[in-house]
Design an enzyme around this catalytic site. Structure first.
Site, short mmCIF file in Angstrom:
data_model
loop_
_atom_site.label_atom_id
_atom_site.label_comp_id
_atom_site.label_asym_id
_atom_site.label_seq_id
_atom_site.Cartn_x
_atom_site.Cartn_y
_atom_site.Cartn_z
N TYR A 125 0.86 -1.19 0.00
CA TYR A 125 0.00 0.00 0.00
C TYR A 125 0.89 1.23 0.00
O TYR A 125 1.87 1.30 0.74
CB TYR A 125 -0.89 0.00 1.25
CG TYR A 125 -1.75 1.24 1.39
CD1 TYR A 125 -2.83 1.47 0.54
CD2 TYR A 125 -1.48 2.19 2.38
CE1 TYR A 125 -3.63 2.60 0.68
CE2 TYR A 125 -2.27 3.33 2.53
CZ TYR A 125 -3.35 3.53 1.68
OH TYR A 125 -4.13 4.66 1.82
N ASP A 173 9.30 2.90 -0.37
CA ASP A 173 8.27 3.56 0.44
C ASP A 173 8.54 3.16 1.89
O ASP A 173 8.16 2.09 2.34
CB ASP A 173 6.88 3.11 -0.02
CG ASP A 173 5.79 3.83 0.76
OD1 ASP A 173 6.11 4.53 1.74
OD2 ASP A 173 4.60 3.68 0.39
N LYS A 230 4.49 8.89 8.76
CA LYS A 230 4.29 8.28 10.07
C LYS A 230 5.32 8.74 11.14
O LYS A 230 5.18 9.85 11.65
CB LYS A 230 4.19 6.77 9.93
CG LYS A 230 2.99 6.42 9.03
CD LYS A 230 2.48 5.02 9.07
CE LYS A 230 1.14 4.94 8.35
NZ LYS A 230 1.12 4.18 7.12
C1 LIG Z 1 0.46 4.68 5.74
C2 LIG Z 1 1.20 4.47 4.49
C3 LIG Z 1 1.13 5.36 3.41
C4 LIG Z 1 0.16 6.50 3.38
O1 LIG Z 1 0.43 7.45 4.37
P1 LIG Z 1 -0.78 8.40 4.85
O2 LIG Z 1 -0.11 9.34 5.79
O3 LIG Z 1 -1.81 7.53 5.46
O4 LIG Z 1 -1.29 9.10 3.64
C5 LIG Z 1 1.96 5.16 2.33
N1 LIG Z 1 2.82 4.13 2.29
C6 LIG Z 1 2.90 3.24 3.29
C7 LIG Z 1 3.90 2.13 3.20
C8 LIG Z 1 2.08 3.37 4.42
O5 LIG Z 1 2.15 2.45 5.38
#
Ligand SMILES: *Cc1c(COP(=O)(O)O)cnc(C)c1O
Length: 422
Positions: free
Chosen positions: A139, A234, A262
């Site tokens: 994701y 990511d 995060k």
């Molecule tokens: C949470 C997450 C996102 C999206 O971040 P948001 O702050 O919720 O928009 C993107 N990539 C990864 C791997 C994530 O866990």
């Protein structure tokens, strides 16, 4: 509490501002949180829970950390936003460049979604190519190019995984299988000189926790280098979670662009993307690739981020690893005693127990989990005051605020709930 959810549903779609909060995959109704401190959260009825969601990852020091609160309070009084440069942005940028090995320059945004969306645009702008490769089960936020699933047959175009994503756009997103280098090679062969980037969660944290197999990440690195494509890690979850420099430091594989979020924001809304200078210089106003944000680099968020990262040193990770290992070993012992062969994936302070006996190395493996059983497990734990993610396909996070007493109580609850289920 029941009334609050009913009332919320009248005003907010599904009663929530992010879908997984609605308890859709475990049933029942979400708890409304009043406050948090350290390892604990308290719902509006005053019930206490040991929290392992940690706001889905950001709270590596636990809730309402004193140092972060002090800094945010200090900055708050000076004004909340200016839309002009501040020293705080410089300070956090320097900190990120110092900590994350492959980042020479970094741009702050306000969420992980925004970071990834911008990184994809940059990769396309930099390479002059449109197609991207992502992995099934990873994701990367909810931007159009990434809400795409595999079509029928691995060699077809990606298909929108949500209405509202144009098929014309989704077809530029190609889907590969996690931990399967051959699936990536095949896509490169079939789309020669058309792939802008490969984006991957270096440890997948959005299909439960799935670790990269030996050679997977370095294989992606080589493929991208040979094909003139950029490699994007990511690290929205893994950044500052696995090590000060994230998964790239942990596995010693360097991406071209890294996305963060995060933990970076210490509990305030922050995302960032960074990489080599030569790539980052393509971003506006230096270069032609456009990206902007009214609240980007927001002073409160920067202050929280700085206070947060300042507390992350070698010793911090040593202590966090010790706690995490203690908890993971407790879980594994419980399963052994109860003769349960569930797949348990862990790395540093993140883990996932899958309700399947098949080792989980890919999205397909993860999908063999018994999600009904997970739902029962989740509710059993919640009743005992342990807050886990309301979905099988999420990570569990240990923070520095979790005490030995918390961990022992959690291991005990884990045993009792599993015993009831079998
Ligand atoms: C949470 C997450 C996102 C999206 O971040 P948001 O702050 O919720 O928009 C993107 N990539 C990864 C791997 C994530 O866990």
């Amino acid at each position: 509490m029941k009334n609050l959810f009913e009332e919320s549903k009248r005003y907010i779609p599904g009663g929530v501002n992010s879908p997984v909060r609605a308890f859709g995959s475990v049933g029942g109704e979400p708890i409304f949180i009043d406050r948090g401190k350290g390892s604990k959260i308290y719902d509006v009825d005053g019930k206490e829970y040991i929290d392992y969601v940690c706001s889905w990852g950001p709270l590596i020091h636990g809730h309402a950390d004193d140092d972060i609160i002090t800094e945010v309070e200090r900055v708050l009084k000076k004004g909340t936003t200016f839309g002009a440069p501040t020293v705080l942005e410089l300070e956090l940028a320097k900190k990120v460049v110092e900590m994350v090995p492959s980042i020479e320059m970094v741009r702050m945004v306000s969420s992980g979604t925004e970071a990834v969306m911008s990184a994809i645009r940059l990769a396309r702008g930099y390479t002059g190519r449109d197609k991207i490769i992502k992995f099934e089960g990873c994701y990367h936020g909810h931007s159009d190019s990434l809400l795409v699933k595999a079509g029928s047959g691995a060699l077809t175009f990606g298909q929108p995984s949500s209405p509202g994503v144009p098929a014309d756009l989704a077809k530029h997103t190609l889907i590969a299988d996690y931990n399967d280098l051959n699936s990536v090679k095949q896509l490169f062969i079939n789309n020669k000189n058309q792939i802008a980037c490969v984006i991957v969660e270096p440890v997948a944290g959005n299909m439960g926790v799935v670790l990269p197999e030996e050679g997977f990440l370095s294989g992606l690195r080589d493929l991208c280098s040979n094909e003139g494509a950029l490699l994007i890690f990511d690290e929205v979850i893994t950044g500052f979670r696995l090590a000060p420099g994230g998964a790239q430091e942990y596995f010693n594989v360097m991406p071209d662009i890294t996305t963060l979020g995060k933990i970076l924001g210490g509990g305030l809304p922050v995302g960032a993307y960074g990489g080599r200078k030569e790539i980052m210089e393509k971003i506006s106003p230096l270069g032609p690739v456009y990206q902007a944000g009214t609240l980007s680099g927001n002073p409160l968020a920067m202050a929280a981020g700085i206070a947060n990262l300042n507390k992350l040193n070698e010793n911090f990770y040593y202590e966090l690893r010790k706690k995490s290992q203690y908890l993971w070993n407790g879980f594994k012992n419980n399963c052994r005693e109860l003769k349960l062969n569930y797949a348990f994936n862990e790395i540093e302070s993140m883990s996932c127990m899958f309700f399947t006996e098949r080792p989980v190395k890919s999205f397909k493996d993860a999908l063999t989990s018994d999600t009904k059983k997970y739902a029962a497990f989740f509710h059993g734990m919640l009743k005992k005051g342990i807050n886990l993610a309301p979905s099988q396909f999420e990570a569990m996070f240990v923070s520095a605020a979790h005490t030995n007493k918390d961990l022992d109580a959690t291991i005990k609850a884990h045993y009792e709930v599993l015993k009831e289920l079998t």
